[in-house]
Design a protein around this motif. Structure first.
Motif, PDB file in Angstrom:
ATOM      1  N   SER A  83       0.854  -1.179   0.000  1.00 32.53           N
ATOM      2  CA  SER A  83       0.000   0.000   0.000  1.00 32.53           C
ATOM      3  C   SER A  83       0.894   1.234   0.000  1.00 32.53           C
ATOM      4  CB  SER A  83      -0.917   0.028   1.221  1.00 32.53           C
ATOM      5  OG  SER A  83      -0.161   0.211   2.411  1.00 32.53           O
ATOM      6  N   LEU A  84       0.319   2.370  -0.356  1.00 25.94           N
ATOM      7  CA  LEU A  84       1.068   3.624  -0.325  1.00 25.94           C
ATOM      8  C   LEU A  84       1.540   3.926   1.089  1.00 25.94           C
ATOM      9  CD1 LEU A  84       2.119   6.165  -1.722  1.00 25.94           C
ATOM     10  CD2 LEU A  84      -0.163   7.193  -1.381  1.00 25.94           C
ATOM     11  N   GLU A  85       0.684   3.648   2.065  1.00 25.55           N
ATOM     12  CA  GLU A  85       1.056   3.899   3.462  1.00 25.55           C
ATOM     13  C   GLU A  85       2.250   3.052   3.876  1.00 25.55           C
ATOM     14  OE1 GLU A  85      -0.790   3.400   7.996  1.00 25.55           O
ATOM     15  OE2 GLU A  85      -2.037   2.976   6.239  1.00 25.55           O
ATOM     16  N   ASN A  86       2.234   1.770   3.520  1.00 28.65           N
ATOM     17  CA  ASN A  86       3.338   0.896   3.894  1.00 28.65           C
ATOM     18  C   ASN A  86       4.617   1.243   3.151  1.00 28.65           C
ATOM     19  OD1 ASN A  86       1.777  -0.463   5.735  1.00 28.65           O
ATOM     20  ND2 ASN A  86       1.302  -2.176   4.365  1.00 28.65           N
ATOM     21  N   ARG A  87       4.475   1.658   1.887  1.00 29.41           N
ATOM     22  CA  ARG A  87       5.659   2.102   1.159  1.00 29.41           C
ATOM     23  C   ARG A  87       6.275   3.327   1.832  1.00 29.41           C
ATOM     24  NH1 ARG A  87       4.706   3.778  -4.907  1.00 29.41           N
ATOM     25  NH2 ARG A  87       4.168   5.779  -3.962  1.00 29.41           N
ATOM     26  N   ARG A  88       5.440   4.228   2.294  1.00 29.05           N
ATOM     27  CA  ARG A  88       5.928   5.418   2.981  1.00 29.05           C
ATOM     28  C   ARG A  88       6.626   5.039   4.297  1.00 29.05           C
ATOM     29  NH1 ARG A  88       4.398  10.682   2.071  1.00 29.05           N
ATOM     30  NH2 ARG A  88       2.623   9.946   0.842  1.00 29.05           N
ATOM     31  N   ARG A  89       6.137   4.004   4.960  1.00 30.12           N
ATOM     32  CA  ARG A  89       6.800   3.539   6.186  1.00 30.12           C
ATOM     33  C   ARG A  89       8.220   3.060   5.896  1.00 30.12           C
ATOM     34  NH1 ARG A  89       2.659  -0.603   9.020  1.00 30.12           N
ATOM     35  NH2 ARG A  89       4.418  -0.833  10.475  1.00 30.12           N
ATOM     36  N   ILE A  90       8.411   2.368   4.785  1.00 35.06           N
ATOM     37  CA  ILE A  90       9.750   1.895   4.430  1.00 35.06           C
ATOM     38  C   ILE A  90      10.629   3.042   3.952  1.00 35.06           C
ATOM     39  CG2 ILE A  90      11.059   0.233   3.063  1.00 35.06           C
ATOM     40  CD1 ILE A  90       9.163  -0.943   5.204  1.00 35.06           C
ATOM     41  N   VAL A  91      10.030   4.013   3.272  1.00 34.03           N
ATOM     42  CA  VAL A  91      10.787   5.221   2.912  1.00 34.03           C
ATOM     43  C   VAL A  91      11.377   5.851   4.165  1.00 34.03           C
ATOM     44  CG1 VAL A  91      10.556   7.607   2.107  1.00 34.03           C
ATOM     45  CG2 VAL A  91       9.543   5.745   0.781  1.00 34.03           C
ATOM     46  N   GLU A  92      10.580   5.960   5.211  1.00 34.23           N
ATOM     47  CA  GLU A  92      11.061   6.567   6.453  1.00 34.23           C
ATOM     48  C   GLU A  92      12.183   5.736   7.077  1.00 34.23           C
ATOM     49  OE1 GLU A  92      11.804   8.586   9.946  1.00 34.23           O
ATOM     50  OE2 GLU A  92      10.989   9.263   8.017  1.00 34.23           O
ATOM     51  N   SER A 137      11.921  12.036   8.430  1.00 31.90           N
ATOM     52  CA  SER A 137      13.354  12.200   8.173  1.00 31.90           C
ATOM     53  C   SER A 137      13.602  12.839   6.808  1.00 31.90           C
ATOM     54  CB  SER A 137      14.067  10.843   8.248  1.00 31.90           C
ATOM     55  OG  SER A 137      13.886  10.247   9.521  1.00 31.90           O
ATOM     56  N   ASP A 138      14.804  13.366   6.647  1.00 29.09           N
ATOM     57  CA  ASP A 138      15.182  14.016   5.399  1.00 29.09           C
ATOM     58  C   ASP A 138      15.397  12.994   4.290  1.00 29.09           C
ATOM     59  OD1 ASP A 138      15.127  16.519   6.606  1.00 29.09           O
ATOM     60  OD2 ASP A 138      17.261  16.415   7.173  1.00 29.09           O
ATOM     61  N   PRO A 139      15.264  13.411   3.026  1.00 30.28           N
ATOM     62  CA  PRO A 139      15.498  12.498   1.896  1.00 30.28           C
ATOM     63  C   PRO A 139      16.899  11.882   1.943  1.00 30.28           C
ATOM     64  CG  PRO A 139      14.413  14.483   1.137  1.00 30.28           C
ATOM     65  CD  PRO A 139      14.787  14.729   2.576  1.00 30.28           C
ATOM     66  N   HIS A 140      16.983  10.665   1.436  1.00 32.03           N
ATOM     67  CA  HIS A 140      18.268   9.960   1.375  1.00 32.03           C
ATOM     68  C   HIS A 140      18.286   9.115   0.121  1.00 32.03           C
ATOM     69  CE1 HIS A 140      21.881   7.849   2.507  1.00 32.03           C
ATOM     70  NE2 HIS A 140      21.254   6.689   2.395  1.00 32.03           N
ATOM     71  N   ASP A 141      19.450   9.024  -0.511  1.00 31.06           N
ATOM     72  CA  ASP A 141      19.600   8.313  -1.774  1.00 31.06           C
ATOM     73  C   ASP A 141      20.645   7.210  -1.641  1.00 31.06           C
ATOM     74  OD1 ASP A 141      19.480   7.556  -4.396  1.00 31.06           O
ATOM     75  OD2 ASP A 141      20.538   9.305  -5.185  1.00 31.06           O
TER      76      ASP A 141
END
Length: 232
Positions: A83-92, A137-141
């Motif tokens: 889900s978009l929510e779960n993807r956002r959790r992994i982004v964090e 958190s801030d973006p990270h690559d």
């Protein structure tokens, strides 16, 4: 090089990439294992909460053996969904730990949690660098994602890590998962390739070592090849 392994269950990191994690930790890298679930479906004749508590304790001990830190992300075993929510959790999670490299499951896997974790991590890896994707958190690559897989899947390694000096450490970490050593022996069939965790993983590392010209090896598939590979 800092590593973040995002795995579905408490024993996955030790089985699939424990030697690599131990090798990098021994070099002085910051290594973290993020467990999506606490593995509460992995047991017999007891409650999910009891199994989860046991497996969390085992995973914490195993991480200490490997020399890395670990965390638990709070997803439900057997019920990880995309889900978009779960993807956002992994982004964090990726942004929080700021790894150079992320390790996770290969997409072709019998276990639905492994497949969904692979998809979430792959997509979150891309989104983690985008400034307009807002999390705490801030973006990270990260530089890249490397996938590990089961010998029973279509997984065909392209990158080999020599773990000859860390195979024993890997096995000691696996042995900390006492509940799973016995569970998989009784479970049979579905996870038959890991009926005996230590013997099976040692045999797989030896087979990959034969391919790579080393005694014991762990294999990975990179998400993408670095640009320099194309310019040489």
């Amino acid at each position: 090089m800092d590593l973040l392994a995002i795995v579905a269950h408490p024993d996955d990191a030790d089985i699939f990439c424990g030697g690599t994690l131990a090798k990098h930790a021994d070099r002085g890298d910051d290594v973290v294992v993020a467990h999506m679930t606490r593995g509460e479906y992995g047991g017999f004749d007891t409650t999910e909460s009891d199994i989860a508590a046991t497996r969390e304790a085992e995973a914490t001990e195993a991480a200490e053996v490997l020399g890395c830190d670990c965390t638990f992300l709070g997803f439900e075993d057997g019920r990880i969904t995309y889900s978009l929510e779960n993807r956002r959790r992994i982004v964090e999670v990726i942004r929080q730990y700021e790894p150079a490299v992320v390790l996770t499951h290969y997409e072709d896997d019998m276990h639905p949690d492994h497949r969904t974790t692979s998809e979430l991590v792959t997509d979150a890896y891309y989104m983690a660098s985008l400034p307009l994707v807002e999390t705490e958190s801030d973006p990270h690559d990260p530089d890249n994602v490397y996938f590990f897989g089961k010998p029973t899947s279509s997984f065909d390694p392209e990158v080999y890590v020599d773990i000859a000096e860390y195979q024993e450490t890997k096995e000691r970490a696996i042995e900390r998962h006492k509940s799973q050593v016995s569970f998989l022996q009784e479970h049979g069939g579905i996870d038959g390739e890991f009926d005996d965790l230590v013997d099976s993983t040692r045999a797989e590392a030896r087979v990959l070592g034969t391919e790579a010209g080393a005694q014991f090896v762990e294999g990975f598939v990179p998400l993408h090849q670095p640009t320099t590979d194309y310019l040489r």
